[in-house]
Enzyme design. Structure first.
Site, PDB file in Angstrom:
ATOM      1  N   HIS A 187       2.920  -1.974   1.141  1.00  0.00           N
ATOM      2  CA  HIS A 187       3.289  -0.551   1.118  1.00  0.00           C
ATOM      3  C   HIS A 187       3.600  -0.007   2.517  1.00  0.00           C
ATOM      4  CE1 HIS A 187       2.011  -0.924  -3.031  1.00  0.00           C
ATOM      5  NE2 HIS A 187       0.926  -1.522  -2.577  1.00  0.00           N
TER       6      HIS A 187
ATOM      7  N   GLU B 224      -3.935   3.062  -0.040  1.00  0.00           N
ATOM      8  CA  GLU B 224      -3.915   1.598   0.050  1.00  0.00           C
ATOM      9  C   GLU B 224      -3.195   1.135   1.312  1.00  0.00           C
ATOM     10  OE1 GLU B 224      -1.943  -0.314  -3.257  1.00  0.00           O
ATOM     11  OE2 GLU B 224      -2.024  -2.290  -2.297  1.00  0.00           O
TER      12      GLU B 224
ATOM     13  N   HIS C 131      -3.023  -6.595  -0.140  1.00  0.00           N
ATOM     14  CA  HIS C 131      -3.031  -5.389  -0.977  1.00  0.00           C
ATOM     15  C   HIS C 131      -4.452  -5.009  -1.390  1.00  0.00           C
ATOM     16  CE1 HIS C 131       1.310  -4.774  -1.983  1.00  0.00           C
ATOM     17  NE2 HIS C 131       1.352  -5.982  -1.418  1.00  0.00           N
TER      18      HIS C 131
ATOM     19  N   GLU D 235      -5.102  -9.411  -3.551  1.00  0.00           N
ATOM     20  CA  GLU D 235      -5.656  -8.099  -3.852  1.00  0.00           C
ATOM     21  C   GLU D 235      -7.132  -8.200  -3.495  1.00  0.00           C
ATOM     22  OE1 GLU D 235      -4.019  -5.444  -4.929  1.00  0.00           O
ATOM     23  OE2 GLU D 235      -2.298  -6.097  -6.149  1.00  0.00           O
TER      24      GLU D 235
HETATM   25 ZN   LIG Z   1      -0.429  -2.782  -3.423  1.00  0.00          ZN
END
Ligand SMILES: [Zn+2]
Length: 476
Positions: free
Chosen positions: A309, A324, A378, A439
């Protein structure tokens, strides 16, 4: 890598190709090579259907000097090569080869105006041998010699050829004013300069874009750059003696630079760096489209760290309202500084600040820099009760890297082990090197989230990622 060593039987290929397609997702980004020349299909990409690689037929048949025609009313494709006449009908599994019926495992289909055919079928009936390379998700095709094939590129893959004759082709190229069956793939661009500084090789063309194929060869050690669709301009042409030019080197690792019009048809300029010992190249981003540059240095492995992001794309909103994109950037920068301590690793960041980078740009950044590894960081989000670490890969050759990342991050984070999974996230699908997306935890979970914004936790996770990368790259 002699030609003959590549030639697997069709039977072996039949065994190899379907095994690749076992994953639920059809992998993308299959590269096609014909006699080691990369074929580029702009509109449609090869893909796998029912265990068969299907490819746009036109780029292949034109490459081997066959003719293809299309009849709109009968939806019939006709391919003619020497005495072989192949008739196919879209969506029909029956083909006519020299007037005889043959059945196909996958019917031809039309995609964006391109006829897609199973590669296996093309190989069988047009005399093309091929080899599947799962490491690079590439299909290497080799045209068997036939009467009207021209002498092509010479000792292009000649580890065994230790003399320096490779800068010039073994035979003068044919003039190519002949049958008209050969369709030139695109226009030829003039190479205007070749410069090697004490750091970089810089190659400029008058126009067009430069994308070389590169080989590292040993005995003696050298790096070979072949620039397709290029020819030397007058200023470089003047430097040729017996068709080969030579430039002195100021680079500490390079003895000299050699160059030539390696082949005229297809037009290819070859540049060779003769090395003093060992060295490596890393393609560098250039400002000009018609320029290509690579740094030449000690051997390094390139790792792309991708902080998920950025800027207007904040990613998930955490349970306490944090973004995030801030977690991913902070952690990615910690990984960067840890990896930079190892001189054997070159670290490239897709972003180092709060910038928006489109997914495709992250992919092309890694691909264009010929990265060895790609890692995307992430934080996850779901309902508040879900917690834990997940690691994603897409292409089979990324699975081993995913396993190493996951093992290390799970141990460092201390969250629930939510396993290594396969998914088609763009950055791990379209990249061409082993690529993994981790993640780390769930920003929607109170426990995970409060840890994930703590400096000590990020340090620990970053250290585990850096350790995993080194473990995977076998850097002790
Ligand atoms: Zn993400």
């Amino acid at each position: 890598m002699k030609f003959s060593a590549f030639c697997l039987t069709l039977l072996v290929c039949m065994l190899l190709l379907p095994s690749y397609a076992l994953g639920a997702e059809s992998p993308s980004g299959i590269n096609l090579y014909m006699n080691e020349k990369k074929l580029v299909s702009n509109e449609v990409q090869p893909r796998i259907v029912s265990g068969n690689t299907i490819v746009p037929v036109r780029i292949i048949v034109e490459e081997i000097g066959a003719k293809v025609s299309w009849d709109e009313t009968t939806r019939k494709v006709t391919i003619v090569k020497n005495d072989v006449n192949i008739e196919l009908v879209i969506d029909s599994k029956t083909a006519l080869i020299k007037g005889k019926k043959e059945s196909l495992e996958v019917a031809p289909v039309i995609e964006k105006g391109n006829t897609m055919l199973p590669l296996r079928f093309i190989g069988q009936f047009l005399g093309i041998e091929f080899k599947w390379d799962s490491l690079t998700t590439s299909v290497h095709m080799f045209k068997k010699d036939d009467s009207d094939s021209k002498p092509v590129t010479g000792p292009i893959d000649d580890e065994e050829n230790h003399d320096h004759g490779e800068v010039t082709p073994p035979k003068p190229p044919t003039t190519g004013t002949g049958t008209g069956t050969k369709t030139p793939d695109s226009s030829v661009h003039l190479l205007t300069s070749i410069e090697l500084s004490d750091k970089d090789l810089v190659v400029n063309a008058k126009d067009g874009s430069l994308v070389p194929t590169i080989m590292k060869l040993s005995n003696p050690n050298r790096i070979v750059f072949d620039f397709p669709n290029t020819t030397l301009d007058d200023s470089l042409q003047k430097l040729l003696v017996n068709n080969a030019g030579e430039l002195p080197s100021k680079h500490p690792l390079v003895q000299k630079v050699r160059f030539s019009n390696f082949t005229d048809n297809p037009a290819t300029v070859r540049i060779i760096l003769d090395l003093k010992g060992t060295a490596d190249y890393h393609a560098q981003p250039t400002k000009l489209p018609n320029q290509w540059t690579a740094s030449i240095g000690e051997h390094q492995l390139t790792v792309v760290i991708d902080a998920g992001h950025g800027d207007q794309d904040p990613g998930a909103l955490s349970i306490t309202g944090r973004h995030e994109k801030d977690f991913t950037l902070a952690t990615a920068k910690k990984v960067e500084s840890l990896l930079l301590q190892d001189k054997r690793i070159a670290v490239l960041m897709t972003r180092s600040d709060d910038t928006f980078i489109p997914l495709d740009d992250r992919v092309s950044f890694a691909n264009n820099n010929l990265a060895d590894l790609f890692l995307s960081i992430h934080g996850n989000s779901a309902k508040a009760t879900i917690s834990g670490t997940e690691t994603y890969y897409n292409r089979p050759e990324s699975m081993a890297f995913a396993n190493v990342i996951h093992k290390n991050v799970v141990a460092a984070a201390g969250f629930a082990d939510r396993k290594v999974r396969q998914a088609d996230f763009r950055v791990i699908t379209k990249t061409t090197m082993p690529a993994v997306l981790v993640e780390v935890g769930y920003l929607s979970n109170k426990n995970d989230e409060s840890a994930m914004y703590k400096e000590a936790f990020q340090d620990k996770v970053a250290a585990s990622i850096a350790a995993a990368i080194k473990e995977y790259l076998n850097l002790k």
